[in-house]
Write an enzyme that holds these catalytic residues in place. Structure first.
Site, PDB file in Angstrom:
ATOM      1  N   CYS A   9       0.842  -1.205   0.000  1.00  0.00           N
ATOM      2  CA  CYS A   9       0.000   0.000   0.000  1.00  0.00           C
ATOM      3  C   CYS A   9       0.881   1.262   0.000  1.00  0.00           C
ATOM      4  O   CYS A   9       1.512   1.579  -0.995  1.00  0.00           O
ATOM      5  CB  CYS A   9      -0.982  -0.039   1.153  1.00  0.00           C
ATOM      6  SG  CYS A   9      -2.359   1.124   0.945  1.00  0.00           S
ATOM      7  N   GLU A  44      -2.013  -9.118   4.136  1.00  0.00           N
ATOM      8  CA  GLU A  44      -1.972  -9.578   5.523  1.00  0.00           C
ATOM      9  C   GLU A  44      -3.342  -9.678   6.168  1.00  0.00           C
ATOM     10  O   GLU A  44      -3.478 -10.314   7.218  1.00  0.00           O
ATOM     11  CB  GLU A  44      -1.071  -8.653   6.363  1.00  0.00           C
ATOM     12  CG  GLU A  44      -1.626  -7.255   6.589  1.00  0.00           C
ATOM     13  CD  GLU A  44      -1.275  -6.251   5.501  1.00  0.00           C
ATOM     14  OE1 GLU A  44      -1.286  -5.044   5.782  1.00  0.00           O
ATOM     15  OE2 GLU A  44      -0.998  -6.690   4.372  1.00  0.00           O
ATOM     16  N   HIS A  80      -3.685  -5.229   0.578  1.00  0.00           N
ATOM     17  CA  HIS A  80      -3.119  -5.722   1.834  1.00  0.00           C
ATOM     18  C   HIS A  80      -3.232  -7.249   1.895  1.00  0.00           C
ATOM     19  O   HIS A  80      -4.299  -7.791   2.203  1.00  0.00           O
ATOM     20  CB  HIS A  80      -3.855  -5.112   3.026  1.00  0.00           C
ATOM     21  CG  HIS A  80      -3.570  -3.660   3.238  1.00  0.00           C
ATOM     22  ND1 HIS A  80      -2.548  -3.214   4.044  1.00  0.00           N
ATOM     23  CD2 HIS A  80      -4.160  -2.550   2.722  1.00  0.00           C
ATOM     24  CE1 HIS A  80      -2.526  -1.896   4.035  1.00  0.00           C
ATOM     25  NE2 HIS A  80      -3.488  -1.465   3.240  1.00  0.00           N
TER      26      HIS A  80
END
Length: 506
Positions: free
Chosen positions: A76, A166, A164
């Site tokens: 990001c 994660e 993202h």
């Protein structure tokens, strides 16, 4: 290890947790961090950020020290930073790109996207977008709405993701992170609870030598695992102190001491309830309660610790989130909180500090505990606040109020255990309100206390949802409390989530 440079994203800890789940060791440091040695580093990840790279005050560190030496993955903000630092362009999005998206194109044969399918769901959270890549950079993924969802630089050493990986909503995000750390960085994925124990015990033996160590036990997971690790390393050189502040759960002092005896730990139990209650007399404000409890704890702990001659170290059950929160991405001047659990004691007693768990997250502490053979009775315990029941008694604290909330809590927790619900609840609590209500018992009118029951599910306490306990179970608990706890005639159940509410009431 993998080095994670933190630019202030709310998701930075998630990156670390996901890498640890892949059995890869990683550390989070502020974006301006420069390691003294790079020998152990296998790759670097740049996190997201609340900043825009277009802001004049946006963090833009010098990354020349690592450029071309290690694989680099920008997520990001990290991807946008790589873009603008190499001559590309980032502009405001026409619409804020937030939420679920699907990859509409994935370049075949890219190591970063191995085993990741087109149309795979990813999670976006950004207000800017990459409008032009630097010269010679290659597009490797996009979505229907975002022209550049992922890119790489020439040489297969620098990568950027606009989404993202994660977060849970990126369905194949763990696979992508595995591709980066294992295939691109070459990490061996052998960092396990058992390997942590072996390495830590050996390090503790070298560091502590023949020195004596004192540790304050709470009965909780972190201090219990820390004590067991230290005991394995230095045996009887470890001296543990467990203070009964009079604000523990019913019978907890005796039960915890018994469990520690079974573990072979050298524990000294100290009853100090009267001192704590005296310090709390007439104190209603929550922060004032905490300070009073902290002050008395330090006094009691210091008094007991001085009885042990020639102590050189204070051990603490500090875990990694505490350490991270004590280091702001803005630098030491913006520290959020101190991560020393026993504030002021190391300086006051001239002790060095040892924190064997300060590289672990909570779930990893439990894994280490299981590897050490600690019982589930300790490892499975719900979190319990440091100030104890003092912050579950709204208003001033008295011995009678402590008795009431202990009894209510006892019926609540025991029924959760006997019904099988305890393991499905992250934290359960009973709160005594400064409210009395009218009731009828037999033919008599009563005017007694109202109590609140609270049960939440969570993974780390940052967010939490109230648990939908069955009505029949709640009815049984309420009936047992009202029939058996003198002074209570009304029970209510808290159905607030965090946010906007917090888990504890104070």
């Amino acid at each position: 290890m993998i080095l994670i440079l933190d630019f202030g994203s709310q998701y930075t800890q998630l990156i670390a947790r996901k890498l640890r789940e892949l059995n890869v060791y990683c550390e989070i440091h502020p974006y301006h961090y420069r390691p003294e040695s790079t020998d152990q580093i296998k790759g670097i990840i740049l996190s997201g950020s609340p900043f825009s790279v277009r802001d004049a005050e946006a963090p833009k560190p010098d990354l020349l020290w690592c450029e071309g030496k290690f694989p680099l993955l920008g997520i990001c903000y990290g991807a946008q930073l790589i873009t603008v630092m190499n001559g590309g362009e980032v502009q405001p999005s026409n619409t804020r790109e937030y939420g679920r998206a699907n990859l509409s194109y994935v370049k075949p044969g890219e190591a970063l996207f191995h085993a990741i399918e087109e149309q795979s769901q990813v999670w976006m959270s950004h207000a800017d977008t990459i409008t032009r890549l630097p010269d010679n950079y290659h597009l490797i993924a996009r979505t229907n709405d975002i022209g550049v969802a992922a890119f790489k630089a020439p040489g297969d050493m620098v990568f950027g993701l606009q989404f993202h990986p994660e977060v849970y909503h990126s369905k194949q995000g763990q696979q992508l992170l595995q591709n980066f750390v294992a295939d691109i960085c070459g990490c061996t994925r052998d960092w396990t609870a058992a390997s942590f124990v072996d390495i830590t015990v050996e390090d503790l033996r070298k560091t502590l030598g023949k020195d004596k160590v004192v540790l304050g036990l709470s009965g909780g997971v972190d201090s219990s695992v820390a004590a067991t690790l230290l005991h394995q390393a230095i045996g009887t050189q470890l001296h543990c102190i467990f203070v009964d502040n009079g604000l523990l759960r019913k019978n907890e002092f005796e039960e915890v001491l018994l469990s520690y005896k079974d573990m072979g730990l050298n524990v000294r139990g100290v009853r100090a309830a009267d001192q704590f209650l005296e310090a709390l007399k007439g104190v209603s404000e929550p922060e004032a309660k905490r300070k009073a409890i902290g002050r008395v704890f330090i006094e009691v702990f210091e008094q007991e610790a001085k009885k042990i001659r020639d102590v050189h170290w204070l051990a603490q059950g500090t875990i990694y989130p505490d350490v991270i929160e004590s280091i702001s991405v803005k630098g030491p001047s913006m520290t959020i909180k101190s991560h020393h659990n026993v504030g002021g004691l190391p300086e006051k007693m001239n002790l060095k500090v040892v924190e064997p768990l300060n590289s672990l997250f909570k779930d990893e502490v439990r894994k280490v505990g299981r590897s050490l053979g600690i019982s589930d009775n300790i490892l499975g315990r719900h979190p319990f606040p440091g100030p104890g029941l003092a912050i579950r008694i709204l208003g001033d604290v008295t011995a009678e109020k402590v008795r009431i909330v202990q009894e209510v809590d006892h019926y609540f927790i025991q029924t959760l255990k006997s019904s099988g619900w305890y393991k499905d609840v992250w934290q359960a609590a009973a709160i005594l309100l400064p409210v009395q209500s009218v009731g009828v018992m037999g033919d008599e009118r009563t005017y007694e206390n109202a109590v609140v029951l609270r049960a939440v599910e969570s993974t780390d306490g940052m967010t939490a949802d109230w648990v939908h306990l069955p009505y029949e179970l709640l009815g049984r608990i309420s009936s047992d409390i009202i029939n058996n706890v003198k002074g209570v005639n009304r029970v209510v159940y808290d159905i607030s989530s965090k946010p906007p509410a917090t888990i504890e009431w104070e």
